[in-house]
Scaffold this motif. Structure first.
Motif, PDB file in Angstrom:
ATOM      1  N   HIS A 225      60.717 -25.300 -38.916  1.00  0.00           N
ATOM      2  CA  HIS A 225      62.040 -25.795 -39.663  1.00  0.00           C
ATOM      3  C   HIS A 225      62.197 -24.949 -40.978  1.00  0.00           C
ATOM      4  O   HIS A 225      61.024 -24.987 -41.633  1.00  0.00           O
ATOM      5  N   ARG A 227      64.457 -23.418 -44.349  1.00  0.00           N
ATOM      6  CA  ARG A 227      65.858 -23.488 -45.190  1.00  0.00           C
ATOM      7  C   ARG A 227      66.256 -21.909 -45.608  1.00  0.00           C
ATOM      8  O   ARG A 227      65.712 -21.338 -45.962  1.00  0.00           O
ATOM      9  N   ASP A 232      69.724 -25.894 -42.855  1.00  0.00           N
ATOM     10  CA  ASP A 232      68.736 -26.015 -42.092  1.00  0.00           C
ATOM     11  C   ASP A 232      68.643 -25.364 -40.938  1.00  0.00           C
ATOM     12  O   ASP A 232      69.492 -25.273 -39.955  1.00  0.00           O
ATOM     13  N   LEU A 234      66.298 -24.078 -37.265  1.00  0.00           N
ATOM     14  CA  LEU A 234      65.125 -24.561 -36.365  1.00  0.00           C
ATOM     15  C   LEU A 234      64.802 -23.196 -35.650  1.00  0.00           C
ATOM     16  O   LEU A 234      65.580 -22.524 -35.227  1.00  0.00           O
ATOM     17  N   VAL A 244      71.193 -26.587 -37.850  1.00  0.00           N
ATOM     18  CA  VAL A 244      71.164 -27.797 -37.855  1.00  0.00           C
ATOM     19  C   VAL A 244      72.422 -28.529 -38.789  1.00  0.00           C
ATOM     20  O   VAL A 244      72.335 -28.216 -39.975  1.00  0.00           O
ATOM     21  N   LYS A 249      72.102 -34.048 -39.145  1.00  0.00           N
ATOM     22  CA  LYS A 249      70.690 -33.879 -39.639  1.00  0.00           C
ATOM     23  C   LYS A 249      69.665 -35.229 -39.448  1.00  0.00           C
ATOM     24  O   LYS A 249      68.723 -35.236 -39.374  1.00  0.00           O
ATOM     25  N   GLN A 253      65.955 -35.464 -38.221  1.00  0.00           N
ATOM     26  CA  GLN A 253      64.799 -36.227 -39.006  1.00  0.00           C
ATOM     27  C   GLN A 253      64.063 -37.282 -38.208  1.00  0.00           C
ATOM     28  O   GLN A 253      63.012 -37.306 -38.169  1.00  0.00           O
ATOM     29  N   LEU A 258      62.562 -32.247 -38.523  1.00  0.00           N
ATOM     30  CA  LEU A 258      63.090 -31.753 -39.659  1.00  0.00           C
ATOM     31  C   LEU A 258      61.991 -32.358 -40.610  1.00  0.00           C
ATOM     32  O   LEU A 258      61.449 -33.509 -40.407  1.00  0.00           O
TER      33      LEU A 258
END
Length: 258
Positions: A225, A227, A232, A234, A244, A249, A253, A258
């Motif tokens: 994961h 940024r 976000d 993947l 994402v 999100k 999570q 995440l």
């Protein structure tokens, strides 16, 4: 303009479709264009009409990816009216006798009827293929073998991949909605199916989850994961990035990816 490997065949297909429809309409001259225009004029006229129609269709499908079917049908009203307005404006400039609400009403009625019938045909075709696919895994009524137990039933991932060619079946990596189609990516390659992402996600609920309106991932194939510019992303086992979205999100999570 550059195209990805998957977009090139689509672009070629759209150009061929545009050319074939333009030639057919120019040769047959529907809606009085045969009598009112020469061959060259008909080619230009229908090239514009067909080109705009294909462009609007692509835009409509892009905006409605993953949308409920009722919304797809409802969108045919503004779509059909936009095409009718375009044809009406061209006719006003080309044909001296054209004009008035009666002519526009006729164009709008024909256009709306055609686009609704096309959408209905696509919907029924998708439903028919989905039923056929579900029947492929159904046991024969004449089969006298014992009822399968939870231990002997194929996994949801195996059942889902029965729709794929044998050489494309493998570890399921991700799914991506592409207009009316679904891109299925495994560790053996990719294939497109005429299927909705929501239906596929329901079948594979225990295997992975949706992380975006247009994307589903297998939990086992998520490797990282990251940024990027506040978004976000993947990284999957095959190296491909999957975005994402904010609305998904929390679910990502909760799933621990995440």
């Amino acid at each position: 303009m550059s195209f990805t490997k998957r977009e090139k065949p689509m672009a070629v297909s759209l150009v061929l479709l545009w050319a074939l429809l333009t030639v057919f309409a120019a040769a047959t001259g529907p809606f009085g264009t045969f009598e009112g225009l020469g061959l060259g004029g008909r080619i230009v006229y229908w090239a514009v009409i067909v080109g705009v129609s294909i462009g609007l269709t692509r835009l409509q499908l892009h905006l409605l990816r993953g949308a409920p079917q009722i919304l797809r049908f409802a969108s045919q009203l503004p779509y059909g009216l936009a095409l009718a307005v375009l044809a009406h404006g061209m006719n006003l400039m080309i044909f001296p006798q054209w004009g008035g609400w009666a002519d526009f009403g006729f164009l709008a009625l024909v256009t709306l009827s055609v686009v609704v019938m096309i959408e209905a045909a696509v919907f029924l075709g998708r439903r028919h293929l989905a039923v056929d696919s579900s029947r492929e895994g159904a046991p024969d009524s004449k089969d006298l073998s014992p009822e399968p137990t939870a231990e002997t039933l194929p996994s949801p991932e195996v059942l889902f991949q029965r729709r794929l060619p044998l050489d494309k079946r493998g570890a399921l990596v991700r799914l991506e909605a592409q207009d009316h189609y679904l891109l299925v990516v495994t560790d053996q390659g990719s294939e497109t199916l005429l299927m909705r992402l929501g239906d596929a996600a329901d079948e594979l609920a225990g295997v992975g989850l949706r992380v975006h309106r247009s994307h589903w991932v297998s939990r086992a194939q998520v490797r990282e994961h990251i940024r990027q510019k506040g978004r976000d992303i993947l990284k999957m086992s095959n190296g491909e990035p999957v975005p994402v979205s904010r609305s998904y999100k929390a679910a990502a999570q909760a799933a621990g990816i995440l």
